[in-house]
Motif scaffolding. Sequence first.
Motif, short mmCIF file in Angstrom:
data_model
loop_
_atom_site.label_atom_id
_atom_site.label_comp_id
_atom_site.label_asym_id
_atom_site.label_seq_id
_atom_site.Cartn_x
_atom_site.Cartn_y
_atom_site.Cartn_z
N ASP A 250 0.83 -1.21 0.00
CA ASP A 250 0.00 0.00 0.00
C ASP A 250 0.87 1.26 0.00
OD1 ASP A 250 -2.17 -1.66 0.07
OD2 ASP A 250 -2.44 -1.52 2.25
N ALA A 251 1.93 1.25 0.80
CA ALA A 251 2.82 2.42 0.84
C ALA A 251 3.53 2.61 -0.49
CB ALA A 251 3.85 2.26 1.97
N GLU A 252 4.00 1.52 -1.08
CA GLU A 252 4.68 1.62 -2.37
C GLU A 252 3.73 2.05 -3.47
OE1 GLU A 252 7.92 1.51 -4.95
OE2 GLU A 252 7.82 1.38 -2.75
N ALA A 253 2.49 1.53 -3.42
CA ALA A 253 1.50 1.91 -4.43
C ALA A 253 1.17 3.39 -4.33
CB ALA A 253 0.24 1.06 -4.28
N GLU A 254 1.04 3.89 -3.11
CA GLU A 254 0.76 5.31 -2.94
C GLU A 254 1.92 6.16 -3.42
OE1 GLU A 254 -1.22 8.74 -2.13
OE2 GLU A 254 -1.97 6.68 -2.18
N SER A 255 3.15 5.71 -3.12
CA SER A 255 4.32 6.45 -3.59
C SER A 255 4.39 6.46 -5.12
CB SER A 255 5.59 5.82 -3.01
OG SER A 255 6.74 6.44 -3.52
N MET A 256 4.08 5.33 -5.73
CA MET A 256 4.10 5.28 -7.20
C MET A 256 3.00 6.13 -7.80
SD MET A 256 5.17 1.35 -8.17
CE MET A 256 3.85 0.60 -7.23
N ARG A 257 1.82 6.20 -7.14
CA ARG A 257 0.75 7.06 -7.64
C ARG A 257 1.14 8.53 -7.57
NH1 ARG A 257 -2.74 3.12 -5.24
NH2 ARG A 257 -2.66 4.23 -3.23
N VAL A 258 1.81 8.91 -6.48
CA VAL A 258 2.27 10.30 -6.36
C VAL A 258 3.31 10.61 -7.42
CG1 VAL A 258 3.48 11.93 -4.87
CG2 VAL A 258 1.73 10.42 -3.91
N SER A 259 4.26 9.69 -7.60
CA SER A 259 5.29 9.90 -8.62
C SER A 259 4.68 9.95 -10.01
CB SER A 259 6.33 8.79 -8.54
OG SER A 259 6.97 8.77 -7.29
N GLN A 260 3.68 9.12 -10.25
CA GLN A 260 3.03 9.11 -11.55
C GLN A 260 2.33 10.44 -11.83
OE1 GLN A 260 0.45 5.78 -12.05
NE2 GLN A 260 -0.07 6.24 -14.14
N ARG A 261 1.64 10.96 -10.83
CA ARG A 261 0.97 12.25 -11.01
C ARG A 261 1.99 13.37 -11.27
NH1 ARG A 261 -2.42 10.38 -6.69
NH2 ARG A 261 -1.13 11.54 -5.20
N GLU A 262 3.10 13.35 -10.53
CA GLU A 262 4.12 14.38 -10.73
C GLU A 262 4.75 14.27 -12.12
OE1 GLU A 262 6.88 13.89 -7.59
OE2 GLU A 262 5.56 14.76 -6.04
N LEU A 263 5.02 13.05 -12.56
CA LEU A 263 5.65 12.88 -13.87
C LEU A 263 4.70 13.24 -15.01
CD1 LEU A 263 7.58 9.56 -13.24
CD2 LEU A 263 8.54 11.84 -13.41
N LEU A 264 3.40 13.05 -14.80
CA LEU A 264 2.43 13.38 -15.85
C LEU A 264 1.99 14.83 -15.81
CD1 LEU A 264 0.15 10.21 -15.78
CD2 LEU A 264 1.87 10.82 -17.48
N SER A 265 2.43 15.58 -14.81
CA SER A 265 2.03 16.99 -14.71
C SER A 265 2.97 17.93 -15.43
CB SER A 265 1.94 17.39 -13.23
OG SER A 265 3.22 17.27 -12.61
N VAL A 266 3.91 17.40 -16.19
CA VAL A 266 4.87 18.24 -16.91
C VAL A 266 4.18 18.91 -18.09
CG1 VAL A 266 6.81 16.84 -16.20
CG2 VAL A 266 5.62 16.28 -18.31
N GLU A 267 4.84 19.90 -18.66
CA GLU A 267 4.30 20.60 -19.82
C GLU A 267 4.39 19.74 -21.07
OE1 GLU A 267 6.37 24.24 -20.17
OE2 GLU A 267 5.63 25.08 -18.28
N ASP A 268 3.58 20.09 -22.05
CA ASP A 268 3.58 19.33 -23.30
C ASP A 268 4.89 19.44 -24.05
OD1 ASP A 268 1.02 18.57 -22.77
OD2 ASP A 268 0.09 20.16 -23.98
N ALA A 269 5.68 20.47 -23.74
CA ALA A 269 6.96 20.63 -24.45
C ALA A 269 7.91 19.47 -24.17
CB ALA A 269 7.61 21.95 -24.04
#
Length: 692
Positions: A242-261
Amino acid sequence: MPAVHHKLLLEDALQDSPQTRSLLSVFEEDAGMLTNYTNQLHQSLQRVFGAQSEMGLATEQLSQQLLEYEKKNFALGKGDEEVITTLQNFAKTVGELNSLHSELANQMADSMVFPLIQFREKDLTEISTLKEIHGIATDEHEASMVKYSRLPKKKENEKLKSDLVKEVAYTRRKQHQASLQYYCALNALQYRKRIAMLEPMLGYTQAQISFFKKGIELVSKKMDNFLSSVSNMTQNIQAQLDAEAESMRVSQRELLSVEDAVYMPDKDTEPVNRTLIQKAGYLNIRNKTGLVTTAWDRLYFFTQGGNLMCQPRGAVAGGMVLDLDNSSVMAVECEDRRYCFQITSPSGKKYVHITNTATTTRIIIKSLAETFADACRSMILQAESRREYEEWICTVNNISRQIYLTDNPEAVAIRLNQTAIQAVTPITSFEKRPEGSPDPDRAKPGGVLAASGGSQKTGAPSEPEDLIAPGTPIQFDIMLPASEFQDQNRAGGRRTNPFGETDDDCSTETDDSLLQQVFVVRFLGSMAVRCNNQEVIYEAMRQVLAARAIHNIFKTTESHLMVTSSSLRLIDPQTQVTRISFQLEEVCQFAAHQENGRLMGFVVEARDWSDGDEEGESSFSAFVFESNTEGEKICYTVSLAKDITEAKKDPEALAQLMKNMPLTNDGKFLLLEPETGDTPDGPGQEDLESEA
């Protein structure tokens, strides 16, 4: 419970490097082995569930199957030691309870068979589905990159370019999302597989105890603590998941929040770093597939020391492609593609070219001399963006100078880059020449000849600083003042004396009639040098070509180089105006490039009598040209002209020389056919692109 040390990093999903792919293949192999093992375990449990009459044999097989988990040697098996120990204890317990098993259909269906079926149908099927989605997204991204790489440069269509950029960004984002989901699922599988291995046996054992409580009272007391520890173990693993899944979800959101450039090629916002001594990334390489056909492959390249390495996807390690020591790199125009550059290595080392096929990975070792038709060992590469293109050129140039062998290569690279920027500042006119730059117009008749021919070699310093002063400006074009241009046009291509022609002028024309040979050349650049040997010509060629590559100067002006028995003249083919001329006595050294035969250059000596010195202060300037023919032919003609000059001092020697050499009908030396006849005249020929 120890943490898992091996996992797929979500930050590497976007780059999709061969190292990440190689690690991904380990996870996929582990998942395949887990699937096979789960199917086997399910068959064992199903046999226990269905074969009531053969319960003893079924539980014995189950006991053996539990022991097989340790022998599977999972590549990502770190952290499974407690699971293996627990399974071994379970196997022993199953063997002891072999004779006590009876129908446990209802309890087995709920607590033993169902968790494993759920794990197989949910988790393992999800892995298989995500693998297919990831493969489809990867193929779509590769297809879009192929179309984008074929985007023409000369006839650029903004709408087409915009559509292709959007398509690349869309497919890259799609691949990124698929990779992130796939990586998260594979990472989570390392936790779920341990739970899936323990839950069925936990339910099975609890069902056995509850059903045969009367018969196993002593055994149940011994196993209470064991089962409690197993429950605590699964709960701890679930908490880690559960802790690892939550960490990966946070990392996934941060990595997908970058600009389109980030997903768009050629949208770099960071400045070009010209001091790199290491570089890695995907490049397109041109390979010959036939006599006249070529193909472009997108491979992962990186530098290691003084070598250029290549590593295709799926390969465990990279192979050497080219030795970069003392190599040269320059921008080229190739098949209407953008951001192309060529690397040429002077060594004859073999390289390893690794290509991927649908069935296997082949390693093909070829000699560079067999792969490329010319004498140089070279390859043409294409970068994805202008920033990558310029950084690759600068990195290869830094490595070729063996900066990586110094104690502080970064500081040396920064210092040499600053020196190079000062040294290669473009100067487009002789009228705008700063102090200390070469001045061809200073060359006056009567200079002292330092060497009798281009074939002689004088003792030359080995260090570039001894040949050419650091920071020496380079001139890339020869321009005439407007007044001089008008004077020469009125004089029919040569300047006249307003008081009439002199006897010396008539004598010069008579001497020139012995030898007049014209070559089609393109002026690449000139610079002041410190000596007059052949090595300084080669160093001047290297610096001129490097300067053109750094400043993206590809256009050159075509001229006619006329070699006579008294002078060298550079003539405009359109107006027949002499752009610049040198007396033959002032040309003290000349040579052709050792590997690129179309490059040639010569050194001119000039003297400055302004200080009152009788001999004058000597200064040397190197001029670099690219010709349509071999540079050796031009050097041979200049050498012959010098021989004629020396022979004119002795009539007998001149007569002997004319006797040994073939002559034309008008008494001139017969050397080569004129090159100007096949050269079309027109405004389109004024500015050409050099292939040097």
